[in-house]
Scaffold this motif. Structure first.
Motif, PDB file in Angstrom:
ATOM      1  N   GLN A   1      -1.426   2.136  12.358  1.00  0.00           N
ATOM      2  CA  GLN A   1      -1.105   1.010  11.462  1.00  0.00           C
ATOM      3  C   GLN A   1      -0.809   1.470  10.032  1.00  0.00           C
ATOM      4  N   LEU A   2      -0.904   2.786   9.805  1.00  0.00           N
ATOM      5  CA  LEU A   2      -0.664   3.319   8.456  1.00  0.00           C
ATOM      6  C   LEU A   2       0.700   4.004   8.420  1.00  0.00           C
ATOM      7  N   PRO A   3       1.286   4.141   7.220  1.00  0.00           N
ATOM      8  CA  PRO A   3       2.598   4.801   7.159  1.00  0.00           C
ATOM      9  C   PRO A   3       2.506   6.254   7.627  1.00  0.00           C
ATOM     10  N   ALA A   4       3.523   6.687   8.373  1.00  0.00           N
ATOM     11  CA  ALA A   4       3.499   8.033   8.957  1.00  0.00           C
ATOM     12  C   ALA A   4       3.426   9.100   7.862  1.00  0.00           C
TER      13      ALA A   4
ATOM     14  N   GLY B   1       3.570   0.199  -6.848  1.00  0.00           N
ATOM     15  CA  GLY B   1       4.218   0.675  -5.625  1.00  0.00           C
ATOM     16  C   GLY B   1       3.352   1.589  -4.771  1.00  0.00           C
ATOM     17  N   SER B   2       2.094   1.840  -5.168  1.00  0.00           N
ATOM     18  CA  SER B   2       1.229   2.738  -4.377  1.00  0.00           C
ATOM     19  C   SER B   2       0.944   2.158  -2.996  1.00  0.00           C
ATOM     20  N   ALA B   3       0.826   3.075  -2.018  1.00  0.00           N
ATOM     21  CA  ALA B   3       0.288   2.708  -0.698  1.00  0.00           C
ATOM     22  C   ALA B   3      -1.181   3.114  -0.716  1.00  0.00           C
ATOM     23  N   VAL B   4      -2.062   2.164  -0.401  1.00  0.00           N
ATOM     24  CA  VAL B   4      -3.506   2.390  -0.535  1.00  0.00           C
ATOM     25  C   VAL B   4      -4.210   2.128   0.788  1.00  0.00           C
ATOM     26  N   LEU B   5      -5.028   3.075   1.226  1.00  0.00           N
ATOM     27  CA  LEU B   5      -5.918   2.829   2.365  1.00  0.00           C
ATOM     28  C   LEU B   5      -7.272   2.473   1.777  1.00  0.00           C
ATOM     29  N   TYR B   6      -7.734   1.244   2.039  1.00  0.00           N
ATOM     30  CA  TYR B   6      -8.989   0.758   1.458  1.00  0.00           C
ATOM     31  C   TYR B   6     -10.026   0.666   2.578  1.00  0.00           C
ATOM     32  N   LEU B   7     -11.031   1.541   2.542  1.00  0.00           N
ATOM     33  CA  LEU B   7     -12.064   1.587   3.578  1.00  0.00           C
ATOM     34  C   LEU B   7     -13.291   0.814   3.099  1.00  0.00           C
ATOM     35  N   GLY B   8     -13.664  -0.208   3.845  1.00  0.00           N
ATOM     36  CA  GLY B   8     -14.785  -1.073   3.440  1.00  0.00           C
ATOM     37  C   GLY B   8     -14.274  -2.200   2.571  1.00  0.00           C
TER      38      GLY B   8
ATOM     39  N   ARG C   1      -6.716  13.451   6.478  1.00  0.00           N
ATOM     40  CA  ARG C   1      -5.734  12.998   7.461  1.00  0.00           C
ATOM     41  C   ARG C   1      -4.623  12.131   6.852  1.00  0.00           C
ATOM     42  N   PHE C   2      -4.978  11.241   5.918  1.00  0.00           N
ATOM     43  CA  PHE C   2      -3.994  10.232   5.494  1.00  0.00           C
ATOM     44  C   PHE C   2      -3.488  10.372   4.057  1.00  0.00           C
ATOM     45  N   LEU C   3      -4.204  11.122   3.224  1.00  0.00           N
ATOM     46  CA  LEU C   3      -3.810  11.165   1.806  1.00  0.00           C
ATOM     47  C   LEU C   3      -2.681  12.180   1.599  1.00  0.00           C
ATOM     48  N   LYS C   4      -1.658  11.761   0.874  1.00  0.00           N
ATOM     49  CA  LYS C   4      -0.540  12.664   0.570  1.00  0.00           C
ATOM     50  C   LYS C   4      -1.000  13.755  -0.388  1.00  0.00           C
ATOM     51  N   GLN C   5      -0.326  14.862  -0.398  1.00  0.00           N
ATOM     52  CA  GLN C   5      -0.593  15.906  -1.393  1.00  0.00           C
ATOM     53  C   GLN C   5      -0.361  15.322  -2.791  1.00  0.00           C
ATOM     54  N   GLY C   6      -1.262  15.565  -3.699  1.00  0.00           N
ATOM     55  CA  GLY C   6      -1.132  15.003  -5.052  1.00  0.00           C
ATOM     56  C   GLY C   6      -1.667  13.584  -5.145  1.00  0.00           C
ATOM     57  N   GLY C   7      -2.131  13.045  -3.993  1.00  0.00           N
ATOM     58  CA  GLY C   7      -2.674  11.682  -3.980  1.00  0.00           C
ATOM     59  C   GLY C   7      -4.127  11.665  -4.471  1.00  0.00           C
ATOM     60  N   TYR C   8      -4.637  10.453  -4.673  1.00  0.00           N
ATOM     61  CA  TYR C   8      -5.979  10.297  -5.246  1.00  0.00           C
ATOM     62  C   TYR C   8      -6.950   9.679  -4.240  1.00  0.00           C
TER      63      TYR C   8
END
Ligand code: SAM
Length: 287
Positions: free
Chosen positions: A193-196, A127-134, A221-228
């Motif tokens: 385009q990313l979740p608010a 269920g993770s939301a992932v921003l994948y750069l590259g 900017r985009f990573l939630k607190q506690g995110g990786y």
């Protein structure tokens, strides 16, 4: 005087006179089979200098969504999100009573290389939301898509239109993957385009001089607190004149004592040799 070797002085193991004396003479090569180092008889080639870290590989069994088949030729498996669909023609698949699995090749994927080197924390979960750069053609992103499952989402960004064209085809067969044509240096261009609420994981694999700065700006900017944040570092792109080990040390020091230490903590670190020369893999957690 003869320069011929004294044949009678050479011991012959079959000679009954030497039977039961001190056992057979050990083979010079330690009794190993005669195929060349790194080349297996079944044609599988390990990278030069590779030594299987068997005890480390067992640790990676704890990574969510990943299974490791141990053995002579360890294999990293993810459960195919779209069974029966071939995402890449060169991908290897494996089917058992639990379903269809895909083999993640550590020579094609830095995530795979890090797992082979014993990665213990990936930050990915169902269920993770992932921003994948590259994201490139989508090879590793497709495995992330398997790991996070149908409830998750991988936002796959790349700035090269040629690779994004292929990426779009992979995303078409995987509903939890979305392609984005954009430059990781310009987050304003894709923020909409990313979740608010932000993402659970930022994964970056781009060969840029300022790859650490780009990673930090995206995580801030985009990573939630506690995110990786997962960062694959290519030392040669940062400075080709410096030793990769020194570059990795500087990045470590930054996360330990620099400005970024206030916001992030390193939770895992692997050097990716021999799968990826002069690369390292950092996993950081946002405080
Ligand atoms: C090594 S490939 C990534 C391979 C991919 N991570 C995988 O394992 O399947 C690096 C990719 O980063 C992309 N890239 C480099 N700089 C970028 C930037 N500033 N913004 C977006 N993509 C970038 C390149 O176009 C290239 O496709």
């Amino acid at each position: 005087m003869s320069h011929q070797p004294n044949r009678s002085a050479r011991r012959n193991d079959r000679d009954p006179r030497y039977a039961n004396r001190d056992g057979p003479r050990p083979r010079q090569d330690g009794g190993r089979p005669s195929y060349r180092a790194g080349q297996r008889p079944n044609g599988y080639r390990q990278p030069a200098g590779y030594q299987r870290p068997a005890e480390e590989i067992k640790l990676s069994h704890t990574l969510p969504g990943i299974r490791v088949l141990d053995g002579r030729r360890p294999r990293i498996l993810t459960k195919n999100l779209v069974p029966g669909t071939i995402s890449f023609e060169y991908e290897e698949r494996y089917t058992d009573e639990q379903g269809e699995w895909r083999v993640l090749d550590p020579k094609r994927s830095k995530l795979g290389a890090a797992i082979m080197k014993g990665l213990q924390q990936s930050g990915f979960k169902e269920g993770s939301a992932v921003l994948y750069l590259g994201a490139s053609h989508g090879y590793t992103p497709s495995y992330v898509s398997d790991i996070i499952g149908p409830q998750g989402q991988v936002y796959c960004l790349d700035f090269a239109p040629r690779v994004v064209r292929d990426l779009v085809f992979v995303c078409e067969s995987r509903e939890n993957m979305a392609p984005i044509l954009g430059d990781a240096k310009q987050p304003d261009g894709y923020a909409a385009q990313l979740p608010a609420e932000g993402v659970d994981v930022v994964y970056q694999d781009i060969a840029q001089k300022d790859q650490v700065g780009i990673f930090l700006r995206n995580c801030d900017r985009f990573l939630k607190q506690g995110g990786y944040g997962l960062l694959a570092v290519k030392a040669r792109s940062i400075d080709v004149t410096r030793y990769p080990a020194d570059i990795f040390k500087d990045i470590k020091r930054g996360f330990e004592t620099g400005e970024e230490a206030k916001r992030y903590v390193i939770v895992d670190y692997r050097e990716l040799d021999p799968f990826e020369k002069d690369h390292a893999f950092f996993v950081v957690k946002k405080k």
